[in-house]
Design an enzyme around this catalytic site. Structure first.
Site, PDB file in Angstrom:
ATOM      1  N   LYS A  92     -11.636  -6.252 -11.876  1.00 43.64           N
ATOM      2  CA  LYS A  92     -10.361  -5.660 -12.100  1.00 43.64           C
ATOM      3  C   LYS A  92     -10.335  -5.858  -9.891  1.00 43.64           C
ATOM      4  CE  LYS A  92      -6.855  -2.746 -11.645  1.00 43.64           C
ATOM      5  NZ  LYS A  92      -5.740  -3.955 -11.979  1.00 43.64           N
ATOM      6  N   GLN A 113     -14.141  -5.124  -2.999  1.00 44.77           N
ATOM      7  CA  GLN A 113     -13.262  -4.221  -4.716  1.00 44.77           C
ATOM      8  C   GLN A 113     -14.725  -4.137  -5.090  1.00 44.77           C
ATOM      9  OE1 GLN A 113     -10.302  -5.060  -4.189  1.00 44.77           O
ATOM     10  NE2 GLN A 113      -9.497  -2.899  -5.683  1.00 44.77           N
ATOM     11  N   LYS A 116     -15.748  -0.122  -3.873  1.00 47.52           N
ATOM     12  CA  LYS A 116     -14.372   0.488  -3.828  1.00 47.52           C
ATOM     13  C   LYS A 116     -14.280   1.034  -5.012  1.00 47.52           C
ATOM     14  CE  LYS A 116     -10.403  -1.778  -1.914  1.00 47.52           C
ATOM     15  NZ  LYS A 116      -9.336  -2.181  -1.988  1.00 47.52           N
ATOM     16  N   LYS A 128     -11.026 -10.364  -7.104  1.00 43.61           N
ATOM     17  CA  LYS A 128      -9.616 -10.562  -6.361  1.00 43.61           C
ATOM     18  C   LYS A 128      -9.600 -12.143  -6.679  1.00 43.61           C
ATOM     19  CE  LYS A 128      -7.906  -8.234  -3.217  1.00 43.61           C
ATOM     20  NZ  LYS A 128      -7.573  -6.756  -3.146  1.00 43.61           N
ATOM     21  N   ASP A 168      -1.674  -7.796  -4.537  1.00 41.93           N
ATOM     22  CA  ASP A 168      -1.884  -7.700  -2.950  1.00 41.93           C
ATOM     23  C   ASP A 168      -0.846  -8.266  -2.112  1.00 41.93           C
ATOM     24  OD1 ASP A 168      -4.351  -7.298  -1.145  1.00 41.93           O
ATOM     25  OD2 ASP A 168      -3.729  -8.273  -0.482  1.00 41.93           O
ATOM     26  N   THR A 212      -1.217   3.508  -2.898  1.00 42.77           N
ATOM     27  CA  THR A 212      -2.361   2.764  -1.270  1.00 42.77           C
ATOM     28  C   THR A 212      -1.969   3.538   0.136  1.00 42.77           C
ATOM     29  OG1 THR A 212      -2.271   1.314  -2.872  1.00 42.77           O
ATOM     30  CG2 THR A 212      -3.325   1.003  -0.832  1.00 42.77           C
TER      31      THR A 212
HETATM   32  P1  NDP Z   1       2.280  -6.785   1.612  1.00 38.55           P
HETATM   33  O1  NDP Z   1       2.242  -7.877   1.688  1.00 38.55           O
HETATM   34  O2  NDP Z   1       2.776  -5.607   1.281  1.00 38.55           O
HETATM   35  O3  NDP Z   1       2.181  -6.841   3.337  1.00 38.55           O
HETATM   36  C1  NDP Z   1       1.228  -6.895   4.203  1.00 38.55           C
HETATM   37  C2  NDP Z   1       2.427  -6.491   5.649  1.00 38.55           C
HETATM   38  O4  NDP Z   1       0.890  -7.088   6.883  1.00 38.55           O
HETATM   39  C3  NDP Z   1       3.631  -7.571   5.466  1.00 38.55           C
HETATM   40  O5  NDP Z   1       4.740  -6.345   7.115  1.00 38.55           O
HETATM   41  C4  NDP Z   1       3.013  -8.386   6.882  1.00 38.55           C
HETATM   42  O6  NDP Z   1       3.791  -9.239   7.626  1.00 38.55           O
HETATM   43  C5  NDP Z   1       2.109  -7.775   7.806  1.00 38.55           C
HETATM   44  N1  NDP Z   1       0.613  -8.506   8.370  1.00 38.55           N
HETATM   45  C6  NDP Z   1       0.434  -9.287   8.139  1.00 38.55           C
HETATM   46  N2  NDP Z   1      -0.526 -10.300   9.344  1.00 38.55           N
HETATM   47  C7  NDP Z   1      -0.047  -9.395   9.887  1.00 38.55           C
HETATM   48  C8  NDP Z   1      -0.864  -9.102  11.683  1.00 38.55           C
HETATM   49  N3  NDP Z   1      -1.539 -10.178  11.378  1.00 38.55           N
HETATM   50  N4  NDP Z   1       0.470  -8.406  12.213  1.00 38.55           N
HETATM   51  C9  NDP Z   1       0.757  -7.654  12.300  1.00 38.55           C
HETATM   52  N5  NDP Z   1       1.250  -7.961  10.834  1.00 38.55           N
HETATM   53  C10 NDP Z   1       1.001  -8.409   9.785  1.00 38.55           C
HETATM   54  O7  NDP Z   1       0.628  -6.671   1.521  1.00 38.55           O
HETATM   55  P2  NDP Z   1       0.361  -5.077   1.361  1.00 38.55           P
HETATM   56  O8  NDP Z   1       0.922  -4.174   2.198  1.00 38.55           O
HETATM   57  O9  NDP Z   1      -0.139  -5.009  -0.050  1.00 38.55           O
HETATM   58  O10 NDP Z   1      -1.104  -5.170   1.816  1.00 38.55           O
HETATM   59  C11 NDP Z   1      -1.858  -4.854   3.674  1.00 38.55           C
HETATM   60  C12 NDP Z   1      -3.302  -4.986   3.431  1.00 38.55           C
HETATM   61  O11 NDP Z   1      -3.560  -3.424   2.651  1.00 38.55           O
HETATM   62  C13 NDP Z   1      -3.644  -5.844   3.553  1.00 38.55           C
HETATM   63  O12 NDP Z   1      -5.778  -6.097   3.958  1.00 38.55           O
HETATM   64  C14 NDP Z   1      -4.262  -5.096   1.412  1.00 38.55           C
HETATM   65  O13 NDP Z   1      -5.447  -6.251   1.227  1.00 38.55           O
HETATM   66  C15 NDP Z   1      -4.494  -4.186   1.620  1.00 38.55           C
HETATM   67  N6  NDP Z   1      -3.873  -3.112   0.640  1.00 38.55           N
HETATM   68  C16 NDP Z   1      -3.466  -3.682  -0.779  1.00 38.55           C
HETATM   69  C17 NDP Z   1      -3.471  -3.005  -2.028  1.00 38.55           C
HETATM   70  C18 NDP Z   1      -1.965  -2.680  -2.364  1.00 38.55           C
HETATM   71  O14 NDP Z   1      -1.693  -2.303  -3.593  1.00 38.55           O
HETATM   72  N7  NDP Z   1      -1.101  -3.531  -1.687  1.00 38.55           N
HETATM   73  C19 NDP Z   1      -4.915  -1.629  -1.809  1.00 38.55           C
HETATM   74  C20 NDP Z   1      -5.378  -1.812  -0.936  1.00 38.55           C
HETATM   75  C21 NDP Z   1      -5.390  -2.862   0.036  1.00 38.55           C
HETATM   76  P3  NDP Z   1       4.923 -10.235   7.720  1.00 38.55           P
HETATM   77  O15 NDP Z   1       6.208  -9.666   6.768  1.00 38.55           O
HETATM   78  O16 NDP Z   1       5.891 -10.666   8.849  1.00 38.55           O
HETATM   79  O17 NDP Z   1       3.679 -10.999   6.265  1.00 38.55           O
HETATM   80  O1  2IT Z   2      -6.927  -4.184  -2.400  1.00 37.45           O
HETATM   81  C1  2IT Z   2      -6.943  -3.615  -3.484  1.00 37.45           C
HETATM   82  O2  2IT Z   2      -7.733  -2.576  -3.665  1.00 37.45           O
HETATM   83  C2  2IT Z   2      -5.530  -4.010  -4.467  1.00 37.45           C
HETATM   84  N1  2IT Z   2      -5.484  -4.996  -3.527  1.00 37.45           N
HETATM   85  C3  2IT Z   2      -5.304  -3.159  -5.250  1.00 37.45           C
HETATM   86  C4  2IT Z   2      -6.009  -3.761  -6.538  1.00 37.45           C
HETATM   87  C5  2IT Z   2      -5.498  -3.210  -7.936  1.00 37.45           C
HETATM   88  O3  2IT Z   2      -5.980  -3.471  -9.231  1.00 37.45           O
HETATM   89  O4  2IT Z   2      -4.539  -2.367  -7.939  1.00 37.45           O
END
Ligand code: NDP
Ligand code: 2IT
Length: 456
Positions: A92, A113, A116, A128, A168, A212
């Site tokens: 997952k 993961q 986690k 992943k 993600d 998240t």
């Molecule tokens: P999104 O694609 O929704 O958003 C990513 C954001 O981060 C965008 O605003 C992007 O900007 C910005 N970004 C990327 N690189 C940089 C940088 N170097 N400096 C500043 N801003 C930056 O992704 P998520 O919010 O889903 O994921 C964000 C993080 O959280 C990742 O590490 C992901 O693995 C983790 N995560 C996500 C989960 C989920 O359920 N979605 C769960 C757990 C962890 P731009 O639009 O300009 O690219």
């Molecule tokens: O990094 C993460 O935990 C995620 N992108 C969410 C994964 C999931 O299966 O909901």
């Protein structure tokens, strides 16, 4: 420092064979350093070759993703799924669509993961996947054609009892919808639990979108309560990123009485003296992803909030602001040592990782040595996958729970997770070291299951 001979040997071998995967080695090293006291207490792990097996993905699938763009030109991307560990449940973990995606990045994410998912207390293994496809500036139809092509290969490797992806970076409800549709068509089966983060009309869970960011705040709030009899009320917060995780962290911080001063994207950062408004972030996020407005950036925030100030350039500018709490929610290795030094100098006392491994090793060590309560991503950002697990439960019982029910379970489980991490750190004489607490607690369950299942 790795001092245990067995762990050193495993790590050195891994480093030799994966020298071109620095993020993966970084993630493994941190876990191996943390679990040294456990491995020393359990000689049976070495006998069973448990650590050698733990650091090797069970399976990696790589495939070609050909698709046709709006100009009729054939494009080819690379697709992956890393099925890391299935000891405690089906693989997952999310799918990431971003130009930086490669095998090493996905191995680091799949490895993280595994622990986690173990911490969530739900039965989910670690995986992943993703592609080096860049959804920025693509039309809906291009995204759809890409997702259909991606799933046309991936479908044979996943399923509700096998491997259950989700979103993600670059993968949200739209992409999950297109991939779900293609899976259904190819297999002639409606398997809700095969993909999470689905739309609410076809088996998605309420509160998955928010999970998240909300979970990160519940975890942080519990840490404040337990360690300092304090709360988020009146706290100033800076956040990096402005995507899925960041947006709902902003919303929950303000619901819990805190104020988010700034957030960022890859083009710069925005500062709002009135507190960042998550609804404006949602508009920018949707506009960025609409494909019609190529070149949309977070700079657009100030169009709706004229009091706010936009700083073009490196989003790391957010770490220069005085604040009580920092929540890095962008991506790996985006909070560096000099950022940690600025945060500490300006009074920051708590860091919660919303992203996966956003803080470099040097920055993490600096926080820990300077009295900052540092909450690692594999615990603090587990709310997303946790609600994915709850989505699978709802799908299995053919029911949908209310927002309050899901959010209530999320809050309860995140707060419980903090205590598991905190208690584990204390048990190993490392009070306040949440990195060790999370790594040991996550590892123990996976290790137990692997031992019980024999050499496989
Ligand atoms: P999104 O694609 O929704 O958003 C990513 C954001 O981060 C965008 O605003 C992007 O900007 C910005 N970004 C990327 N690189 C940089 C940088 N170097 N400096 C500043 N801003 C930056 O992704 P998520 O919010 O889903 O994921 C964000 C993080 O959280 C990742 O590490 C992901 O693995 C983790 N995560 C996500 C989960 C989920 O359920 N979605 C769960 C757990 C962890 P731009 O639009 O300009 O690219
Ligand atoms: O990094 C993460 O935990 C995620 N992108 C969410 C994964 C999931 O299966 O909901």
């Amino acid at each position: 420092m790795l001092t245990n001979e067995y762990l050193k040997r495993v790590y050195d071998g891994l480093a030799q064979r994966n020298a071109n995967e620095p993020e993966f080695l970084q993630a493994v090293r941190e876990v191996l350093e943390s679990i040294q006291p456990v491995v020393e207490k359990h000689p049976e792990y070495e006998k069973a070759g448990l650590i050698e097996r733990l650091v090797e993905p069970e399976r990696i699938i790589t495939f070609r993703v050909p698709w046709v763009d709006d100009q009729g030109k054939v494009q080819v991307n690379r697709g992956y799924r890393v099925q890391f560990n299935s000891a405690i449940g089906p693989y997952k973990g999310g799918l990431r669509f971003h130009p930086s995606v490669n095998q090493g990045i996905l191995k680091f994410l799949g490895f993280e993961q595994t622990f986690k998912n173990s911490l969530t207390t739900l039965p989910m293994g670690g995986g992943k996947g993703g592609s080096d496809f860049d959804p920025h500036g693509k039309s809906d139809m291009e995204v759809m054609r890409f997702c259909q092509s991606f799933m046309t290969e991936l479908y044979r490797h996943i399923g509700q009892f096998v491997d259950c992806p989700a979103g993600d970076i670059g993968v949200g409800g739209r992409e999950v919808g297109y991939m779900f549709g293609q899976y259904k068509r190819l297999t002639n089966s409606f398997q809700g639990g095969m993909l999470t983060g689905k739309g609410l009309t076809f088996g998605g869970s309420l509160a998955r979108t928010e999970a998240t960011g909300y979970g990160l705040c519940y975890f942080t709030a519990e840490a404040l309560k337990c360690m300092r009899n304090d709360s988020l009320e009146g706290k100033t917060v800076v956040i990096s990123g402005s995507g899925n995780v960041a947006i709902y962290a902003v919303q929950k911080v303000s619901q819990l009485g805190g104020k988010v001063l700034a957030c960022s994207d890859t083009h710069g950062w925005v500062e709002d003296p009135d507190g960042i408004d998550y609804t404006v972030l949602e508009h920018v996020y949707n506009k960025k992803r609409s494909g019609h407005d190529k070149g949309v950036t977070l700079a657009m925030y100030v169009d709706e909030k004229p009091n706010a100030v936009w700083h073009e350039g490196d989003g790391r500018g957010v770490w220069q602001l005085p604040c009580d709490i920092a929540l890095p929610c962008a991506r790996e290795n985006t909070l560096l040592l000099e950022d940690a030094q600025a945060l500490v100098a300006n009074g920051c006392k708590v860091v919660g990782e919303g992203a996966n491994m956003p803080t470099t090793i040097e920055a993490t060590t600096y926080f820990q040595e300077n009295g900052v309560a540092f909450m690692p991503g594999k615990a603090a950002n587990a709310g997303g996958v946790l609600v994915s697990g709850l989505e699978m439960s709802q799908n299995a019982e053919h029911l949908s729970w209310t927002f309050e029910e899901v959010d209530g379970k999320l809050e309860q489980l995140m707060r419980g997770m903090f205590h598991n991490v905190d208690d584990t750190a204390k048990e190993y004489g490392q009070e306040g070291n949440f990195v060790m607490g999370a790594n040991i607690a996550g590892f123990l369950k996976v290790a137990d299951a692997m031992l019980a299942q024999g050499v496989c």
